[in-house]
Motif scaffolding. Structure first.
Motif, PDB file in Angstrom:
ATOM      1  N   TYR A 108      12.945  11.038 -20.543  1.00  0.00           N
ATOM      2  CA  TYR A 108      13.009  11.947 -19.393  1.00  0.00           C
ATOM      3  C   TYR A 108      11.617  12.227 -18.829  1.00  0.00           C
ATOM      4  O   TYR A 108      11.431  12.302 -17.613  1.00  0.00           O
ATOM      5  CB  TYR A 108      13.700  13.260 -19.785  1.00  0.00           C
ATOM      6  N   PHE A 109      10.644  12.368 -19.723  1.00  0.00           N
ATOM      7  CA  PHE A 109       9.270  12.691 -19.275  1.00  0.00           C
ATOM      8  C   PHE A 109       8.610  11.498 -18.577  1.00  0.00           C
ATOM      9  O   PHE A 109       7.732  11.665 -17.748  1.00  0.00           O
ATOM     10  CB  PHE A 109       8.391  13.110 -20.461  1.00  0.00           C
ATOM     11  N   ALA A 137       6.226  19.067 -26.860  1.00  0.00           N
ATOM     12  CA  ALA A 137       7.165  19.899 -26.107  1.00  0.00           C
ATOM     13  C   ALA A 137       8.442  20.168 -26.903  1.00  0.00           C
ATOM     14  O   ALA A 137       9.037  21.238 -26.798  1.00  0.00           O
ATOM     15  CB  ALA A 137       7.498  19.234 -24.773  1.00  0.00           C
ATOM     16  N   ALA A 138       8.864  19.206 -27.708  1.00  0.00           N
ATOM     17  CA  ALA A 138      10.104  19.357 -28.466  1.00  0.00           C
ATOM     18  C   ALA A 138      10.056  20.562 -29.400  1.00  0.00           C
ATOM     19  O   ALA A 138      11.084  21.107 -29.786  1.00  0.00           O
ATOM     20  CB  ALA A 138      10.379  18.093 -29.280  1.00  0.00           C
ATOM     21  N   PHE A 139       8.852  20.950 -29.774  1.00  0.00           N
ATOM     22  CA  PHE A 139       8.703  22.077 -30.699  1.00  0.00           C
ATOM     23  C   PHE A 139       8.192  23.327 -29.998  1.00  0.00           C
ATOM     24  O   PHE A 139       7.931  24.328 -30.633  1.00  0.00           O
ATOM     25  CB  PHE A 139       7.790  21.666 -31.871  1.00  0.00           C
ATOM     26  N   GLU A 169      -4.436  17.575 -21.661  1.00  0.00           N
ATOM     27  CA  GLU A 169      -4.426  17.696 -20.212  1.00  0.00           C
ATOM     28  C   GLU A 169      -3.157  17.051 -19.642  1.00  0.00           C
ATOM     29  O   GLU A 169      -2.430  17.642 -18.828  1.00  0.00           O
ATOM     30  CB  GLU A 169      -5.664  16.941 -19.691  1.00  0.00           C
ATOM     31  N   GLN A 170      -2.900  15.852 -20.096  1.00  0.00           N
ATOM     32  CA  GLN A 170      -1.745  15.112 -19.582  1.00  0.00           C
ATOM     33  C   GLN A 170      -0.430  15.789 -20.008  1.00  0.00           C
ATOM     34  O   GLN A 170       0.521  15.857 -19.226  1.00  0.00           O
ATOM     35  CB  GLN A 170      -1.802  13.667 -20.102  1.00  0.00           C
ATOM     36  N   ALA A 171      -0.409  16.301 -21.225  1.00  0.00           N
ATOM     37  CA  ALA A 171       0.791  17.001 -21.707  1.00  0.00           C
ATOM     38  C   ALA A 171       1.058  18.239 -20.846  1.00  0.00           C
ATOM     39  O   ALA A 171       2.196  18.511 -20.456  1.00  0.00           O
ATOM     40  CB  ALA A 171       0.628  17.391 -23.173  1.00  0.00           C
ATOM     41  N   ARG A 172      -0.012  18.967 -20.546  1.00  0.00           N
ATOM     42  CA  ARG A 172       0.160  20.164 -19.696  1.00  0.00           C
ATOM     43  C   ARG A 172       0.725  19.776 -18.332  1.00  0.00           C
ATOM     44  O   ARG A 172       1.622  20.441 -17.818  1.00  0.00           O
ATOM     45  CB  ARG A 172      -1.181  20.891 -19.521  1.00  0.00           C
ATOM     46  N   GLU A 173       0.202  18.716 -17.762  1.00  0.00           N
ATOM     47  CA  GLU A 173       0.686  18.277 -16.444  1.00  0.00           C
ATOM     48  C   GLU A 173       2.179  17.947 -16.478  1.00  0.00           C
ATOM     49  O   GLU A 173       2.941  18.352 -15.602  1.00  0.00           O
ATOM     50  CB  GLU A 173      -0.068  17.021 -15.990  1.00  0.00           C
ATOM     51  N   ILE A 174       2.580  17.219 -17.494  1.00  0.00           N
ATOM     52  CA  ILE A 174       3.986  16.807 -17.586  1.00  0.00           C
ATOM     53  C   ILE A 174       4.891  18.030 -17.794  1.00  0.00           C
ATOM     54  O   ILE A 174       5.933  18.172 -17.151  1.00  0.00           O
ATOM     55  CB  ILE A 174       4.179  15.761 -18.707  1.00  0.00           C
TER      56      ILE A 174
END
Ligand code: TRP
Length: 338
Positions: free
Chosen positions: A97-98, A142-144, A160-165
């Motif tokens: 999904y991401f 994110a799953a946790f 950074e990329q995780a925050r954006e997504i």
């Protein structure tokens, strides 16, 4: 108040070394023992496979080694959920999904991925899974609903990329996920040079000190450390800057006065490399001995270690599946929900 969720992981491609220790393991153990966090630590075998697809045996073997390193440094399965990434199917589903919330050009700009691609000589043959592993790593986090991620300095672009997504998900589908931030080592201790003086300690460069190295190996490695190539005679003045022995002493040493005195004497001339190396050996060996001993104790019963990982994976699945349901509800792909 709910405890903050802390999550991190390592790729199982070999044993962990003192670079991992100062970069992230020390922070994890500290946070675990403070008792104020809900802790998850994952062995990231899916991520390891993104550049080891032809060598799954290496990944498989490394899982036990990483688990032993974890137990050795003091991660405690009673306090920290330790699990294996591939055993949590929800992570792969979230990844799918991401994947639609990020562009290929954004992935290509990720500086850590970029330098890894260079280092690994992929050239034009980059595995798609490798280029997109920051998306998978976002799913891990994110799953946790983890908000604090103890990692080395090289992982900032991933955060950074995780925050954006996560942000894109939340604005598109509704506020379900939590934006993570990295917990980085103290300034100047984030990156530990290799024993050969190379800026990075890494298995592929063969310049590591492993947490599991026995005393003889440790002594041998320390005696081979890069110092000041112009410091030939004991009485010659020596350089501290770029001298790996002193870099390590700054990171591991506790007796700051003594270290300052040694630096002064070395700079001035009259202090030999063997002396500073002997001292460094004592300092590092004191830190690694309990780790090595605890590790060896657990290594006697690999079945018990796998059992611990299985239990951890069961717990992790419960949490990740719950988030996955919320994600699917938010996206409206819960067609059969009554
Ligand atoms: N990329 C990390 C590393 O190479 C490992 C990792 C995988 C990770 N998933 C993660 C770290 C999630 C933090 C959170 O060390």
């Amino acid at each position: 108040m709910d405890k903050k969720i802390v999550l991190t992981g390592d790729r199982p491609t070999g044993k962990l070394h003192i670079g991992h220790y100062v970069g992230s393991l020390r922070n994890r153990v500290r946070m675990q023992n403070e008792g104020n966090y809900n802790m998850f630590v994952m062995i990231a075998d899916l991520q390891a496979l993104t550049d080891n697809a032809k060598n799954p045996e290496k990944v498989r073997k490394s899982i036990l080694q990483i688990a032993l390193d974890y137990l050795g440094v003091g991660l405690d399965p009673e306090k920290t959920t330790i699990y294996i990434q591939s055993q949590i199917p929800a992570l792969s589903e979230l990844d799918m999904y991401f994947m639609n919330l990020v562009t290929v050009s954004r992935l290509e700009r990720n500086p850590t991925v970029k330098s890894e691609i260079q280092q690994k000589n992929f050239d034009r043959s980059i595995p798609a899974g490798f280029l997109t592993y920051p998306v998978s790593q976002t799913a891990d986090i994110a799953a946790f609903k983890a908000s604090l991620i103890p990692v080395g300095d090289d992982q900032e672009p991933m955060m950074e990329q995780a925050r954006e997504i996560v942000r894109t998900f939340n604005t598109t589908y509704g506020d379900v996920l939590v934006e993570p931030e990295g917990v980085f080592p103290p300034k100047g201790q984030g990156r530990i040079p290799g024993i050969d003086g190379n800026a990075k300690m890494s298995k592929s460069l063969g310049n590591t000190i492993y947490l599991s190295d026995d005393e003889d190996t440790l002594r041998e490695k320390i005696m081979s450390i890069y110092t000041d190539p112009d410091h030939i005679h004991v009485e010659d003045p020596g350089k501290i800057e770029g001298n790996v022995v002193f870099t390590y002493l700054d990171i591991f040493g506790k007796d700051l006065n003594k270290i300052q005195e040694m630096k002064d004497e070395y700079r001035h001339g009259g202090l030999g490399d063997v002396k500073i190396k002997n001292y460094l050996f004592d300092v590092i060996n004191e830190e690694l001995t309990p780790i090595r001993n605890r590790r060896a104790e657990y290594a006697k019963d690999p079945a018990a270690v796998y059992d611990m990982l299985e239990k951890g994976s069961e717990k992790a699945n419960i949490v990740a599946n719950k988030t996955l349901q919320e994600v699917k509800d938010a996206m409206g792909i819960n067609y059969f929900k009554k």
